[in-house]
Design a protein around this motif. Structure first.
Motif, PDB file in Angstrom:
ATOM      1  N   ARG A   1      82.755  35.770 -48.035  1.00  0.00           N
ATOM      2  CA  ARG A   1      81.861  35.208 -47.652  1.00  0.00           C
ATOM      3  C   ARG A   1      80.992  34.015 -48.534  1.00  0.00           C
ATOM      4  N   ALA A   2      80.950  34.432 -49.509  1.00  0.00           N
ATOM      5  CA  ALA A   2      79.796  33.426 -50.750  1.00  0.00           C
ATOM      6  C   ALA A   2      78.813  32.213 -50.094  1.00  0.00           C
ATOM      7  N   THR A   3      80.365  31.589 -49.529  1.00  0.00           N
ATOM      8  CA  THR A   3      80.076  30.648 -49.580  1.00  0.00           C
ATOM      9  C   THR A   3      78.852  29.856 -48.461  1.00  0.00           C
ATOM     10  N   ASP A   4      78.617  30.569 -47.514  1.00  0.00           N
ATOM     11  CA  ASP A   4      78.130  30.964 -45.786  1.00  0.00           C
ATOM     12  C   ASP A   4      76.499  31.469 -46.674  1.00  0.00           C
ATOM     13  N   VAL A   5      76.658  32.596 -47.717  1.00  0.00           N
ATOM     14  CA  VAL A   5      75.899  33.026 -48.046  1.00  0.00           C
ATOM     15  C   VAL A   5      74.678  32.644 -48.917  1.00  0.00           C
TER      16      VAL A   5
ATOM     17  N   HIS B   1      85.293  55.235 -51.757  1.00  0.00           N
ATOM     18  CA  HIS B   1      85.006  53.433 -52.433  1.00  0.00           C
ATOM     19  C   HIS B   1      85.909  52.802 -51.970  1.00  0.00           C
ATOM     20  N   VAL B   2      87.057  53.583 -50.933  1.00  0.00           N
ATOM     21  CA  VAL B   2      87.699  52.201 -49.997  1.00  0.00           C
ATOM     22  C   VAL B   2      86.946  51.632 -49.147  1.00  0.00           C
ATOM     23  N   ALA B   3      85.685  52.295 -48.681  1.00  0.00           N
ATOM     24  CA  ALA B   3      85.015  51.575 -47.627  1.00  0.00           C
ATOM     25  C   ALA B   3      84.124  50.322 -48.631  1.00  0.00           C
ATOM     26  N   LEU B   4      83.737  51.002 -49.725  1.00  0.00           N
ATOM     27  CA  LEU B   4      82.554  50.385 -50.197  1.00  0.00           C
ATOM     28  C   LEU B   4      83.434  49.266 -50.874  1.00  0.00           C
ATOM     29  N   SER B   5      84.131  49.625 -51.422  1.00  0.00           N
ATOM     30  CA  SER B   5      84.992  48.092 -51.913  1.00  0.00           C
ATOM     31  C   SER B   5      85.239  47.017 -51.093  1.00  0.00           C
ATOM     32  N   ALA B   6      85.928  47.052 -49.942  1.00  0.00           N
ATOM     33  CA  ALA B   6      86.297  46.430 -48.643  1.00  0.00           C
ATOM     34  C   ALA B   6      84.903  45.669 -47.901  1.00  0.00           C
ATOM     35  N   ILE B   7      84.166  46.397 -47.689  1.00  0.00           N
ATOM     36  CA  ILE B   7      82.452  46.142 -47.283  1.00  0.00           C
ATOM     37  C   ILE B   7      82.613  44.962 -48.801  1.00  0.00           C
ATOM     38  N   ILE B   8      82.007  45.509 -49.972  1.00  0.00           N
ATOM     39  CA  ILE B   8      81.880  43.872 -50.980  1.00  0.00           C
ATOM     40  C   ILE B   8      82.601  43.054 -51.189  1.00  0.00           C
ATOM     41  N   ARG B   9      83.632  43.518 -51.075  1.00  0.00           N
ATOM     42  CA  ARG B   9      85.073  42.154 -50.600  1.00  0.00           C
ATOM     43  C   ARG B   9      84.852  40.915 -49.588  1.00  0.00           C
ATOM     44  N   ALA B  10      84.630  42.031 -47.960  1.00  0.00           N
ATOM     45  CA  ALA B  10      84.154  41.178 -47.499  1.00  0.00           C
ATOM     46  C   ALA B  10      82.630  40.003 -47.364  1.00  0.00           C
TER      47      ALA B  10
END
Length: 72
Positions: free
Chosen positions: A47-51, A34-43
């Motif tokens: 970048r939502a504006t770029d996406v 969950h630590v890795a998953l949370s960090a990836i989702i947060r990253a």
């Protein structure tokens, strides 16, 4: 912590799993998934504006292609 369910396509799910595995390979097996998953989702969220811009460009390109097909 929270538990959420998201409906995503298989390609995105596979990419997310691969990314989590890559992070855990660097951090080691004692790192909770969950630590890795949370960090990836947060990253990605950061970048939502770029996406959104990329998706808008993709949509415009597809619409232009469809219009060109209609004009034939």
């Amino acid at each position: 912590m929270t538990r959420q369910s998201y409906y995503i396509n298989r390609e995105a799910a596979d990419a997310l799993d691969d990314a989590v595995d890559a992070v855990l390979a660097v951090l080691g097996p004692d790192t909770p998934r969950h630590v890795a998953l949370s960090a990836i989702i947060r990253a990605g969220a950061d970048r939502a504006t770029d996406v959104a811009a990329t998706l808008a460009e993709d949509r415009a390109t597809e619409l232009e292609r469809r219009i060109a097909e209609l004009r034939k």
